[in-house]
Design a protein around this motif. Structure first.
Motif, mmCIF file in Angstrom:
data_model
loop_
_atom_site.group_PDB
_atom_site.id
_atom_site.type_symbol
_atom_site.label_atom_id
_atom_site.label_comp_id
_atom_site.label_asym_id
_atom_site.label_seq_id
_atom_site.Cartn_x
_atom_site.Cartn_y
_atom_site.Cartn_z
ATOM 1 N N ASP A 172 1.016 -1.485 -0.513
ATOM 2 C CA ASP A 172 0.156 -0.019 -0.298
ATOM 3 C C ASP A 172 1.076 1.520 0.283
ATOM 4 O OD1 ASP A 172 -2.102 -1.206 0.033
ATOM 5 O OD2 ASP A 172 -2.978 -0.940 1.903
ATOM 6 N N VAL A 173 1.859 1.482 0.179
ATOM 7 C CA VAL A 173 3.069 2.140 0.249
ATOM 8 C C VAL A 173 2.770 2.764 -1.102
ATOM 9 C CG1 VAL A 173 5.275 3.455 0.993
ATOM 10 C CG2 VAL A 173 4.521 1.598 1.418
ATOM 11 N N SER A 174 1.848 4.232 -1.263
ATOM 12 C CA SER A 174 2.371 4.935 -2.655
ATOM 13 C C SER A 174 3.649 5.132 -3.177
ATOM 14 C CB SER A 174 1.283 5.599 -2.225
ATOM 15 O OG SER A 174 2.142 6.860 -1.576
ATOM 16 N N GLU A 175 3.298 5.525 -4.470
ATOM 17 C CA GLU A 175 4.560 5.636 -5.215
ATOM 18 C C GLU A 175 5.537 6.599 -4.920
ATOM 19 O OE1 GLU A 175 7.670 4.750 -7.826
ATOM 20 O OE2 GLU A 175 5.871 3.632 -7.082
ATOM 21 N N ASP A 176 4.641 7.691 -4.292
ATOM 22 C CA ASP A 176 5.543 9.357 -4.468
ATOM 23 C C ASP A 176 6.182 8.893 -2.794
ATOM 24 O OD1 ASP A 176 4.430 10.248 -6.709
ATOM 25 O OD2 ASP A 176 2.208 10.774 -5.465
ATOM 26 N N ILE A 177 5.905 8.346 -1.968
ATOM 27 C CA ILE A 177 6.100 8.029 -0.820
ATOM 28 C C ILE A 177 8.275 7.295 -1.568
ATOM 29 C CG2 ILE A 177 6.238 7.084 1.412
ATOM 30 C CD1 ILE A 177 3.326 8.095 1.510
ATOM 31 N N SER A 178 8.013 5.921 -2.071
ATOM 32 C CA SER A 178 8.548 5.424 -2.511
ATOM 33 C C SER A 178 10.466 6.036 -3.428
ATOM 34 C CB SER A 178 8.329 4.093 -3.675
ATOM 35 O OG SER A 178 7.156 3.755 -2.787
ATOM 36 N N SER A 179 9.605 7.529 -3.480
ATOM 37 C CA SER A 179 10.981 7.706 -4.859
ATOM 38 C C SER A 179 10.977 9.341 -3.601
ATOM 39 C CB SER A 179 9.892 8.803 -5.623
ATOM 40 O OG SER A 179 9.107 8.107 -6.134
ATOM 41 N N LEU A 180 10.275 9.190 -2.741
ATOM 42 C CA LEU A 180 10.399 9.958 -1.651
ATOM 43 C C LEU A 180 11.589 9.769 -0.696
ATOM 44 C CD1 LEU A 180 10.684 12.870 0.173
ATOM 45 C CD2 LEU A 180 8.677 12.582 1.590
ATOM 46 N N GLY A 181 11.459 8.547 -0.612
ATOM 47 C CA GLY A 181 12.553 7.046 0.178
ATOM 48 C C GLY A 181 13.469 7.418 -0.560
#
Length: 277
Positions: A172-181
């Motif tokens: 459920d982790v969104s792609e935007d948050i993954s990109s931020l990481g």
């Protein structure tokens, strides 16, 4: 104008009833949530008592609620309940915590590695689909009449819902948050601790609601088959001695323990997810 003022003047002195505020409505809702289950329980007890009295049911088949209450009070008064209750609670807590940790770790591995997921997922489903009443005697045969066999059964019941909840929560982790990481150059451990696990909290809590009931079921089943203590043992004692009030009292106490565990997880869910709603 004076006449109009005189007509309006008394209206200022009229006291209108204060409207109920949000606090009053919240109190009523909380009272309703408490009183409604109590009303259902009272109706069930009344129907149970009436059926036993009108149908003249023998006590060894279905005792009256008063007889079950007396059996429960006797367990408390003679000191039999507390050692057995604490024994079962300890097994549930340890099995739930251990199974949750194993399930969360395994869920992360399944999410992170497609190869591992393709290899282990079918066997996990087969293991979960196997009837635990058939698996439990095998565990007793392998590990003996000890705590090891009891904990093994509880772990088998708990780890699967937690593993599935973890895997679904991590997805459920969104792609935007993954990109931020990735932009912050977080290490895998930092990414898991700071981004993935907080995002997976709702799914983990949903899995924990199932797992805590499964832990209670596993503890009862293990004690029923291979133990000389615990609530499951009290059920065996009531069954073998034809003491039906004791048997039903032990069942009701076990149900209360399961509801307590479910309620604690629900309370944690409301506390942790309050800001997300």
């Amino acid at each position: 104008m004076e006449t109009l003022t005189r007509r309006r003047g008394p209206d200022r002195d009229v006291k209108r009833p204060a409207a109920s505020g949000p606090g009053d409505r919240g109190t009523l809702r909380r009272a309703g949530r408490i009183l409604t289950p109590l009303a259902y329980a009272a109706a069930v007890l009344a129907a149970w008592s009436a059926y036993v009295a009108l149908a003249d049911v023998p006590s060894y088949l279905l005792p009256a609620p008063g007889d079950v209450l007396d059996a429960g009070l006797k367990l408390v008064q003679d000191g039999t309940l507390w050692p057995n209750l604490t024994y079962t609670l300890r097994n549930i807590v340890l099995g739930f915590v251990g199974g949750s940790l194993i399930g969360i770790a395994l869920g992360w591995v399944l999410w992170a590695s497609r190869t591992v997921r393709e290899i282990l997922a079918p066997y996990m489903v087969l293991l979960q689909a196997a009837p635990k009443i058939a698996v439990a005697p095998l565990l007793v045969l392998w590990f003996g009449l000890s705590l090891t066999s009891q904990f093994a059964l509880i772990l088998l019941l708990v780890f699967f819902p937690m593993a599935m909840a973890t895997m679904l929560g991590l997805k459920d982790v969104s792609e935007d948050i993954s990109s931020l990481g990735r932009l912050l150059h977080l290490s895998p451990w930092q990414y898991l601790r700071m981004i993935q696990l907080p995002a997976a909290v709702p799914a983990l809590l949903a899995g924990a609601k199932i797992a805590v009931i499964d832990a209670m079921t596993g503890a009862f089943l293990a004690e029923y088959l291979a133990s000389e203590r615990g609530l499951g043992y009290l059920m065996v004692l009531g069954n073998t001695s034809s003491d039906t009030p004791l048997l039903i009292a032990a069942v009701l106490i076990t149900v209360a323990v399961g509801l307590l565990g479910f309620g604690l997880v629900s309370l944690a869910e409301r506390r942790l997810l309050r800001g997300r709603r």
